[in-house]
Design a protein around this motif. Structure first.
Motif, PDB file in Angstrom:
ATOM      1  N   ALA A 101       0.834  -1.209   0.000  1.00 47.91           N
ATOM      2  CA  ALA A 101       0.000   0.000   0.000  1.00 47.91           C
ATOM      3  C   ALA A 101       0.865   1.255   0.000  1.00 47.91           C
ATOM      4  CB  ALA A 101      -0.933  -0.010   1.209  1.00 47.91           C
ATOM      5  N   SER A 102       1.925   1.248   0.800  1.00 42.23           N
ATOM      6  CA  SER A 102       2.809   2.402   0.868  1.00 42.23           C
ATOM      7  C   SER A 102       3.487   2.655  -0.476  1.00 42.23           C
ATOM      8  CB  SER A 102       3.855   2.186   1.959  1.00 42.23           C
ATOM      9  OG  SER A 102       4.773   3.255   2.003  1.00 42.23           O
ATOM     10  N   ALA A 103       3.951   1.583  -1.117  1.00 35.75           N
ATOM     11  CA  ALA A 103       4.625   1.718  -2.408  1.00 35.75           C
ATOM     12  C   ALA A 103       3.685   2.278  -3.467  1.00 35.75           C
ATOM     13  CB  ALA A 103       5.185   0.371  -2.846  1.00 35.75           C
ATOM     14  N   LEU A 104       2.474   1.779  -3.502  1.00 32.97           N
ATOM     15  CA  LEU A 104       1.523   2.221  -4.525  1.00 32.97           C
ATOM     16  C   LEU A 104       1.059   3.649  -4.272  1.00 32.97           C
ATOM     17  CD1 LEU A 104      -0.600  -1.017  -5.014  1.00 32.97           C
ATOM     18  CD2 LEU A 104       1.357  -0.204  -6.338  1.00 32.97           C
ATOM     19  N   GLU A 105       0.857   3.996  -3.010  1.00 35.01           N
ATOM     20  CA  GLU A 105       0.479   5.377  -2.694  1.00 35.01           C
ATOM     21  C   GLU A 105       1.600   6.346  -3.059  1.00 35.01           C
ATOM     22  OE1 GLU A 105      -0.469   5.015   1.412  1.00 35.01           O
ATOM     23  OE2 GLU A 105      -2.582   4.463   1.046  1.00 35.01           O
ATOM     24  N   SER A 106       2.849   5.933  -2.856  1.00 34.19           N
ATOM     25  CA  SER A 106       3.985   6.773  -3.232  1.00 34.19           C
ATOM     26  C   SER A 106       4.033   6.990  -4.740  1.00 34.19           C
ATOM     27  CB  SER A 106       5.298   6.136  -2.755  1.00 34.19           C
ATOM     28  OG  SER A 106       5.353   6.085  -1.348  1.00 34.19           O
ATOM     29  N   ALA A 107       3.494   6.052  -5.485  1.00 33.38           N
ATOM     30  CA  ALA A 107       3.463   6.160  -6.940  1.00 33.38           C
ATOM     31  C   ALA A 107       2.236   6.908  -7.438  1.00 33.38           C
ATOM     32  CB  ALA A 107       3.511   4.772  -7.568  1.00 33.38           C
ATOM     33  N   GLY A 108       1.415   7.399  -6.527  1.00 35.62           N
ATOM     34  CA  GLY A 108       0.281   8.221  -6.913  1.00 35.62           C
ATOM     35  C   GLY A 108      -1.039   7.509  -7.081  1.00 35.62           C
TER      36      GLY A 108
ATOM     37  N   PRO B 242     -17.066  -0.760  -5.842  1.00 32.99           N
ATOM     38  CA  PRO B 242     -17.039   0.692  -6.072  1.00 32.99           C
ATOM     39  C   PRO B 242     -15.621   1.249  -6.160  1.00 32.99           C
ATOM     40  CG  PRO B 242     -18.708   0.158  -4.444  1.00 32.99           C
ATOM     41  CD  PRO B 242     -17.919  -1.098  -4.681  1.00 32.99           C
ATOM     42  N   ALA B 243     -14.708   0.739  -5.341  1.00 31.10           N
ATOM     43  CA  ALA B 243     -13.328   1.224  -5.366  1.00 31.10           C
ATOM     44  C   ALA B 243     -12.640   0.858  -6.680  1.00 31.10           C
ATOM     45  CB  ALA B 243     -12.549   0.659  -4.185  1.00 31.10           C
ATOM     46  N   ILE B 244     -12.818  -0.367  -7.131  1.00 28.88           N
ATOM     47  CA  ILE B 244     -12.227  -0.782  -8.399  1.00 28.88           C
ATOM     48  C   ILE B 244     -12.798   0.044  -9.545  1.00 28.88           C
ATOM     49  CG2 ILE B 244     -12.022  -2.683 -10.046  1.00 28.88           C
ATOM     50  CD1 ILE B 244     -12.069  -4.600  -7.650  1.00 28.88           C
ATOM     51  N   ALA B 245     -14.099   0.300  -9.499  1.00 27.22           N
ATOM     52  CA  ALA B 245     -14.757   1.044 -10.569  1.00 27.22           C
ATOM     53  C   ALA B 245     -14.221   2.460 -10.722  1.00 27.22           C
ATOM     54  CB  ALA B 245     -16.265   1.080 -10.331  1.00 27.22           C
ATOM     55  N   ARG B 246     -13.789   3.079  -9.634  1.00 32.88           N
ATOM     56  CA  ARG B 246     -13.256   4.435  -9.732  1.00 32.88           C
ATOM     57  C   ARG B 246     -11.742   4.456  -9.965  1.00 32.88           C
ATOM     58  NH1 ARG B 246     -14.488   4.271  -3.995  1.00 32.88           N
ATOM     59  NH2 ARG B 246     -12.562   4.384  -2.754  1.00 32.88           N
ATOM     60  N   GLY B 247     -11.138   3.285 -10.172  1.00 35.43           N
ATOM     61  CA  GLY B 247      -9.734   3.218 -10.523  1.00 35.43           C
ATOM     62  C   GLY B 247      -8.786   2.986  -9.375  1.00 35.43           C
ATOM     63  N   ALA B 248      -9.294   2.681  -8.186  1.00 34.23           N
ATOM     64  CA  ALA B 248      -8.426   2.454  -7.034  1.00 34.23           C
ATOM     65  C   ALA B 248      -7.820   1.049  -7.073  1.00 34.23           C
ATOM     66  CB  ALA B 248      -9.205   2.635  -5.733  1.00 34.23           C
ATOM     67  N   VAL B 249      -6.748   0.889  -6.308  1.00 32.35           N
ATOM     68  CA  VAL B 249      -6.174  -0.434  -6.082  1.00 32.35           C
ATOM     69  C   VAL B 249      -6.697  -0.921  -4.735  1.00 32.35           C
ATOM     70  CG1 VAL B 249      -4.085  -1.809  -5.815  1.00 32.35           C
ATOM     71  CG2 VAL B 249      -4.073   0.185  -7.337  1.00 32.35           C
ATOM     72  N   VAL B 250      -7.408  -2.023  -4.746  1.00 34.54           N
ATOM     73  CA  VAL B 250      -7.910  -2.620  -3.510  1.00 34.54           C
ATOM     74  C   VAL B 250      -6.946  -3.714  -3.073  1.00 34.54           C
ATOM     75  CG1 VAL B 250      -9.788  -3.905  -2.420  1.00 34.54           C
ATOM     76  CG2 VAL B 250     -10.302  -2.122  -4.100  1.00 34.54           C
ATOM     77  N   VAL B 251      -6.460  -3.607  -1.844  1.00 37.66           N
ATOM     78  CA  VAL B 251      -5.554  -4.601  -1.287  1.00 37.66           C
ATOM     79  C   VAL B 251      -6.236  -5.181  -0.056  1.00 37.66           C
ATOM     80  CG1 VAL B 251      -3.270  -5.080  -0.358  1.00 37.66           C
ATOM     81  CG2 VAL B 251      -3.555  -3.290  -2.093  1.00 37.66           C
TER      82      VAL B 251
ATOM     83  N   ALA C  88      10.192  -1.461  -9.933  1.00 37.40           N
ATOM     84  CA  ALA C  88      10.122  -1.780  -8.503  1.00 37.40           C
ATOM     85  C   ALA C  88      11.480  -1.583  -7.857  1.00 37.40           C
ATOM     86  CB  ALA C  88       9.664  -3.223  -8.314  1.00 37.40           C
ATOM     87  N   ASP C  89      11.452  -1.052  -6.643  1.00 37.96           N
ATOM     88  CA  ASP C  89      12.654  -0.871  -5.833  1.00 37.96           C
ATOM     89  C   ASP C  89      12.556  -1.849  -4.678  1.00 37.96           C
ATOM     90  OD1 ASP C  89      14.237   0.084  -3.592  1.00 37.96           O
ATOM     91  OD2 ASP C  89      14.586   1.889  -4.779  1.00 37.96           O
ATOM     92  N   PRO C  90      13.574  -2.658  -4.404  1.00 38.21           N
ATOM     93  CA  PRO C  90      13.499  -3.640  -3.317  1.00 38.21           C
ATOM     94  C   PRO C  90      13.170  -3.048  -1.966  1.00 38.21           C
ATOM     95  CG  PRO C  90      15.413  -4.058  -4.702  1.00 38.21           C
ATOM     96  CD  PRO C  90      14.852  -2.736  -5.119  1.00 38.21           C
ATOM     97  N   LEU C  91      13.430  -1.737  -1.788  1.00 40.21           N
ATOM     98  CA  LEU C  91      13.157  -1.131  -0.487  1.00 40.21           C
ATOM     99  C   LEU C  91      11.719  -0.668  -0.368  1.00 40.21           C
ATOM    100  CD1 LEU C  91      16.426   0.929   0.038  1.00 40.21           C
ATOM    101  CD2 LEU C  91      15.842  -1.322   0.926  1.00 40.21           C
ATOM    102  N   GLY C  92      10.950  -0.865  -1.418  1.00 40.03           N
ATOM    103  CA  GLY C  92       9.527  -0.567  -1.310  1.00 40.03           C
ATOM    104  C   GLY C  92       9.097   0.660  -2.062  1.00 40.03           C
ATOM    105  N   ASP C  93       9.999   1.380  -2.735  1.00 42.39           N
ATOM    106  CA  ASP C  93       9.597   2.552  -3.514  1.00 42.39           C
ATOM    107  C   ASP C  93       9.296   2.143  -4.936  1.00 42.39           C
ATOM    108  OD1 ASP C  93      12.173   4.337  -1.808  1.00 42.39           O
ATOM    109  OD2 ASP C  93      10.033   4.293  -1.362  1.00 42.39           O
ATOM    110  N   VAL C  94       8.370   2.847  -5.546  1.00 46.35           N
ATOM    111  CA  VAL C  94       8.001   2.571  -6.928  1.00 46.35           C
ATOM    112  C   VAL C  94       8.110   3.843  -7.708  1.00 46.35           C
ATOM    113  CG1 VAL C  94       6.206   1.718  -8.468  1.00 46.35           C
ATOM    114  CG2 VAL C  94       6.412   0.778  -6.169  1.00 46.35           C
ATOM    115  N   ALA C  95       8.732   3.785  -8.869  1.00 46.41           N
ATOM    116  CA  ALA C  95       8.868   4.972  -9.696  1.00 46.41           C
ATOM    117  C   ALA C  95       8.043   4.849 -10.948  1.00 46.41           C
ATOM    118  CB  ALA C  95      10.347   5.170 -10.065  1.00 46.41           C
ATOM    119  N   PRO C  96       7.344   5.936 -11.383  1.00 42.68           N
ATOM    120  CA  PRO C  96       6.561   5.871 -12.615  1.00 42.68           C
ATOM    121  C   PRO C  96       7.472   5.613 -13.805  1.00 42.68           C
ATOM    122  CG  PRO C  96       5.955   7.788 -11.287  1.00 42.68           C
ATOM    123  CD  PRO C  96       7.193   7.192 -10.673  1.00 42.68           C
TER     124      PRO C  96
END
Length: 218
Positions: free
Chosen positions: A26-33, A84-93, A210-218
């Motif tokens: 969740a943290s990685a994906l939120e960091s990616a926007g 509803p979350a998927i329909a608006r484009g969210a990632v559900v985890v 993907a970054d092994p430390l948990g960061d994701v870059a566009p």
């Protein structure tokens, strides 16, 4: 990153480390926007919380009643939160989904995996995750990590938890394109890197690295 909705489930035995991986992803994906909706089953809605308390912390519940209550939780959860979350484009985890019921009630309670699977699919109107990650540890390791017993299912014998583990692995073996099995005894960052690698290589996250430390870059 792609803005399409995405549904990811984490499964595994009690004490496997699912919650840690849910937080890292969740943290990685939120960091990616991305908008990320983190939930759990049972308990992701007000009704689900009541069902969770009743089944896990209340008096004895018969196995069939247990399966029906968990199915009711998932039916409401999918209608009120997940779709509803998927329909608006969210990632559900989600921390647990239908496979837990198939493993725990179908295999662990010996109610029949096919019967419980069919009940679950009816309850969620056949909604399945884009990816299901199984965090795998032995029954003994799960018991060691849990330490104090917190609910009725955790208090079951190792044989119960081993049957559940074996069924998770069998489900993954039967549909490798939809499952990722990770070794729950590895360092959490290693597990997270494997999950991000699968999501990116499969194209589910669009053009990301993907970054092994948990960061994701566009």
């Amino acid at each position: 990153m792609s803005g399409q909705g995405l549904f990811i489930a984490f499964e595994g035995g009690d004490g496997a480390g699912k919650s840690t991986q849910v937080r890292l992803l969740a943290s990685a994906l939120e960091s990616a926007g991305r908008e990320v909706v983190v939930t759990r089953q049972p308990g992701g809605t007000e009704l689900g919380s009541a069902i969770r308390d009743l089944v896990l912390h209340g008096d004895h519940v018969s196995p069939r009643a247990e399966a029906l209550l968990f199915a009711a939780d998932k039916a409401h959860h999918v209608d009120e939160l997940i779709r509803p979350a998927i329909a608006r484009g969210a990632v559900v985890v989600t921390d647990r989904y239908t496979d837990s019921s198939v493993a725990y009630q179908g295999a662990g309670r010996d109610l029949g995996a096919v019967e419980v699977h069919d009940l679950q699919m009816w309850a969620v109107d056949s909604l399945v995750p884009d990816l299901t990650v199984i965090v795998d540890v032995s029954a003994e390791e799960g018991r060691r990590r849990r330490g104090e017993v917190h609910d009725r299912l955790e208090s079951e014998a190792d044989s119960f938890h081993d049957a559940i583990r074996q069924h998770f692995l069998a489900m993954a073996q039967g549909a490798p394109e939809r499952y990722l099995v990770v070794d729950g005894t590895l360092d959490p960052d290693e597990i997270h890197a494997a999950i991000m690698g699968r999501l990116t290589s499969s194209g589910l996250l669009g053009e990301v690295s993907a970054d092994p430390l948990g960061d994701v870059a566009p």
